[in-house]
Design a protein around this motif. Structure first.
Motif, short mmCIF file in Angstrom:
data_model
loop_
_atom_site.label_atom_id
_atom_site.label_comp_id
_atom_site.label_asym_id
_atom_site.label_seq_id
_atom_site.Cartn_x
_atom_site.Cartn_y
_atom_site.Cartn_z
N TYR A 176 0.83 -1.14 0.09
CA TYR A 176 -0.16 0.06 -0.31
C TYR A 176 0.88 1.30 0.18
O TYR A 176 1.81 1.27 0.45
N ASN A 177 0.19 2.36 -0.69
CA ASN A 177 1.18 3.49 -0.48
C ASN A 177 0.93 4.21 0.90
O ASN A 177 2.16 4.74 1.33
N VAL A 178 0.05 4.01 1.59
CA VAL A 178 0.10 4.59 2.96
C VAL A 178 -0.61 3.68 3.77
O VAL A 178 -1.88 3.10 3.34
N CYS A 179 -0.41 3.34 4.87
CA CYS A 179 -1.13 2.53 5.97
C CYS A 179 -1.39 3.40 7.22
O CYS A 179 -0.60 4.24 7.71
N ASN A 180 -2.68 3.34 7.82
CA ASN A 180 -2.96 3.83 9.18
C ASN A 180 -3.26 2.44 10.11
O ASN A 180 -3.54 1.71 9.76
N PRO A 181 -2.80 3.07 11.25
CA PRO A 181 -3.14 1.56 12.15
C PRO A 181 -4.26 1.08 12.53
O PRO A 181 -5.26 1.97 12.08
N GLU A 194 -2.11 4.57 -9.98
CA GLU A 194 -1.85 4.10 -11.42
C GLU A 194 -1.95 5.72 -12.38
O GLU A 194 -2.37 6.61 -11.52
N SER A 195 -0.85 5.87 -13.05
CA SER A 195 -0.84 7.11 -13.98
C SER A 195 -2.11 7.31 -14.44
O SER A 195 -2.46 6.52 -15.38
N PRO A 196 -2.79 8.62 -14.33
CA PRO A 196 -4.12 8.95 -14.74
C PRO A 196 -4.22 9.56 -16.00
O PRO A 196 -3.06 10.16 -16.23
N THR A 197 -5.10 9.36 -16.85
CA THR A 197 -5.56 10.07 -17.81
C THR A 197 -6.12 11.53 -17.41
O THR A 197 -6.38 11.78 -16.18
N GLU A 199 -8.87 12.93 -18.06
CA GLU A 199 -10.19 12.55 -17.81
C GLU A 199 -10.45 11.94 -16.35
O GLU A 199 -11.26 11.98 -15.79
N SER A 200 -9.50 11.12 -16.03
CA SER A 200 -9.51 10.34 -14.98
C SER A 200 -8.79 10.65 -13.52
O SER A 200 -8.74 10.07 -12.65
N PHE A 201 -8.33 11.83 -13.71
CA PHE A 201 -7.46 12.50 -12.76
C PHE A 201 -8.11 12.54 -11.37
O PHE A 201 -7.74 12.05 -10.60
N VAL A 202 -9.33 13.17 -11.36
CA VAL A 202 -9.82 13.19 -10.16
C VAL A 202 -10.31 12.01 -9.56
O VAL A 202 -10.15 11.73 -8.38
N GLU A 203 -10.82 11.21 -10.53
CA GLU A 203 -11.09 9.68 -9.75
C GLU A 203 -10.00 9.01 -9.27
O GLU A 203 -10.07 8.32 -8.38
N SER A 204 -8.85 9.37 -9.89
CA SER A 204 -7.58 8.55 -9.46
C SER A 204 -7.29 8.90 -8.02
O SER A 204 -6.35 8.32 -7.47
N LEU A 205 -7.58 10.08 -7.60
CA LEU A 205 -7.35 10.62 -6.28
C LEU A 205 -8.02 9.89 -5.17
O LEU A 205 -7.68 9.86 -4.05
N ASN A 206 -8.97 9.05 -5.51
CA ASN A 206 -9.83 8.28 -4.70
C ASN A 206 -9.22 7.00 -4.75
O ASN A 206 -9.54 6.02 -5.45
N SER A 207 -8.43 6.94 -3.61
CA SER A 207 -7.69 5.47 -3.72
C SER A 207 -7.67 4.77 -2.21
O SER A 207 -6.83 3.70 -1.91
N THR A 208 -8.46 5.33 -1.50
CA THR A 208 -8.32 4.74 0.26
C THR A 208 -9.40 3.92 0.24
O THR A 208 -10.70 4.12 -0.15
N ILE A 209 -8.97 2.86 1.26
CA ILE A 209 -10.11 1.83 1.12
C ILE A 209 -9.95 1.10 2.71
O ILE A 209 -8.96 1.75 3.39
N LEU A 210 -10.98 0.52 3.29
CA LEU A 210 -10.85 -0.10 4.55
C LEU A 210 -10.56 -1.56 4.31
O LEU A 210 -11.02 -2.32 3.37
N ILE A 211 -9.54 -2.26 5.21
CA ILE A 211 -9.32 -3.47 5.33
C ILE A 211 -9.47 -3.96 6.40
O ILE A 211 -9.46 -3.42 7.56
N ASP A 212 -9.58 -5.50 6.70
CA ASP A 212 -9.88 -6.12 8.08
C ASP A 212 -8.39 -6.56 8.41
O ASP A 212 -7.40 -6.49 7.63
N SER A 213 -8.22 -7.50 9.53
CA SER A 213 -7.02 -7.75 10.30
C SER A 213 -6.26 -8.57 9.33
O SER A 213 -4.91 -8.90 9.55
#
Length: 428
Positions: A176-181, A194-197, A199-213
């Motif tokens: 991952y690019n960044v991890c929080n505890p 990924e390198s955005p086009t 048209e997709s530049f704004v959407e590419s900034l949405n890259s954060t998800i939740l994961i379990d243990s």
């Protein structure tokens, strides 16, 4: 029989003392530029010996930092990048090194922004290198925590992040690019962009998800930012989208610990997480912040005329604290003078004016006395009835945590208890 009775009593006493020792609260101190810890009576428990330590968390671990510096290195496309270099480990309350200070993390400016590390990292890094970091200065490296047997690590070659356990085993690969505890078995992480086009530049900034243990993805959507679930069951998450005019703006949604959306959509600059069910809402208008509160459905609570819109100068505040014990501080005008006062969860004014306030904690709150002579105004403490319980005499104070609060009077700083008694102090 008597010997058995005494032996049993000794075992019970030893067990009680051991539990009490491991669960008692410890507080940072500094002597000769080194950090250690005292207990709530001011007795030294861990002799000052570390270059920097964090507070102990609820699991009984504190981060130990042995290097905190700025480095200029070549980044992408041959451009120079500023890296914040951190070397760290962890100790327990018995001063055992449970993770040695062999791990390092190098953060780019982009990663620091994702982790919301404020700009004072430059000042702190310089002060750290000179041995001038202050007793009450807190290096903002909240992602460096040992929680639930996991802590964030970085691959030194790829600079990607993952998690290890206390034994040094990799539990989640550094991808991952960044991890929080982890909080409550979940963590927010940022995927590699990924390198955005165009048209997709704004959407590419949405890259954060939740994961379990174990690293399973919990969120269907990707978000621009998901603040940590620090002691709470829900977290507001931000997505960056283009509106009909192709202008980017933020929308906010409340997520539960399964990644499920449980609120209506809010369009604003920021919504701050809270331990209460009322959250701080912020909207920036031409660099001027306006504040209100929203509930867990996303309803703005200071829409007093119930017309579905907010009148910024009549239905917002110029600053606020979060709610604690059903009470929040708000900044308003007292005549022509700006001041702070307190409201209840019905948004009724319930106190006299103050010059400044912090958050209610443990039934008391630090307030700065209100008068036109701002240069001589001092801090003190009041209770829930806003009666003075510790006199106005401090130049600086902090909120009470586990029975003690930070104070500073001229060149003396330390901790006081709720009776206003100094339990530990030093000459600054």
């Amino acid at each position: 029989m008597v010997k058995s009775f005494y032996l049993l009593g000794f075992i019970i006493l030893f067990t009680f003392c051991s539990c009490n020792r491991s669960e008692r609260s410890l507080f940072r101190i500094m002597e000769d530029g080194l950090y250690g810890f005292v207990d709530s009576t001011g007795s030294v428990v861990i002799t000052p010996q570390y270059k920097y330590v964090s507070r102990f968390n609820q699991y009984g671990y504190a981060a130990v930092i042995t290097d905190y510096s700025l480095r200029i290195e070549e980044g992408k496309f041959g451009l120079a990048d500023t890296l914040l270099h951190i070397k760290y480990g962890f100790i327990d309350k018995q001063n055992n090194v449970v993770v040695d200070t062999v791990h390092t993390i190098d953060l780019s400016v982009a990663q620091m922004l994702e982790l919301e590390i404020p700009k004072n990292y430059v000042v702190y890094a310089n002060n750290f290198s000179k041995g001038e970091l202050g007793f009450n200065d807190f290096i903002d490296a909240g992602f460096i925590q040992l929680r639930a047997d996991k802590y964030v690590v970085q691959n030194p070659k790829t600079k990607l992040m993952g998690f290890m356990n206390i034994k040094g085993d990799t539990t989640i690969t550094a991808k991952y690019n960044v991890c929080n505890p982890f909080y409550g078995g979940i963590a927010s992480v940022s995927l590699v962009k990924e390198s955005p086009t165009l048209e997709s530049f704004v959407e590419s900034l949405n890259s954060t998800i939740l994961i379990d243990s174990v690293g399973n993805t919990l969120t269907n959507e990707r978000y621009f930012r998901i603040p940590s679930f620090s002691g709470i069951n829900n977290s507001w998450a931000c997505r960056l989208i283009n509106d009909e005019s192709n202008n980017p703006h933020f929308i906010w949604l409340l997520l539960d610990k399964k990644g499920k959306v449980c609120s209506d959509t809010l369009t604003c600059t920021y919504v701050y997480n809270s331990r209460s069910n009322l959250y701080v809402w912020q909207q920036m208008i031409f660099d001027t912040p306006f504040y209100s509160f929203v509930n867990n459905k996303g309803t703005i609570m200071t829409d007093f005329d119930h017309d579905g819109t907010i009148t910024f100068f009549e239905e917002t505040y110029s600053d606020v604290t979060s709610f604690s014990d059903t009470i929040a501080g708000v900044k308003v005008k007292y005549g022509e003078e700006p001041c702070w006062t307190f409201i209840n969860n019905k948004f009724e004014f319930i106190s006299q004016p103050f010059d400044s306030v912090v958050i209610f904690s443990e039934g008391v709150v630090a307030v700065k006395e209100f008068s036109k002579n701002k240069a001589n105004n001092k801090w003190g403490f009041v209770n829930k009835k806003f009666k003075e319980i510790i006199p106005y005499k401090y130049d600086e104070v902090g909120m009470f945590v586990d029975g003690l609060a930070y104070f500073k009077i001229k060149n003396i700083e330390g901790y006081i208890n709720k009776r206003g008694e100094v339990v530990w102090s030093r000459m600054k």
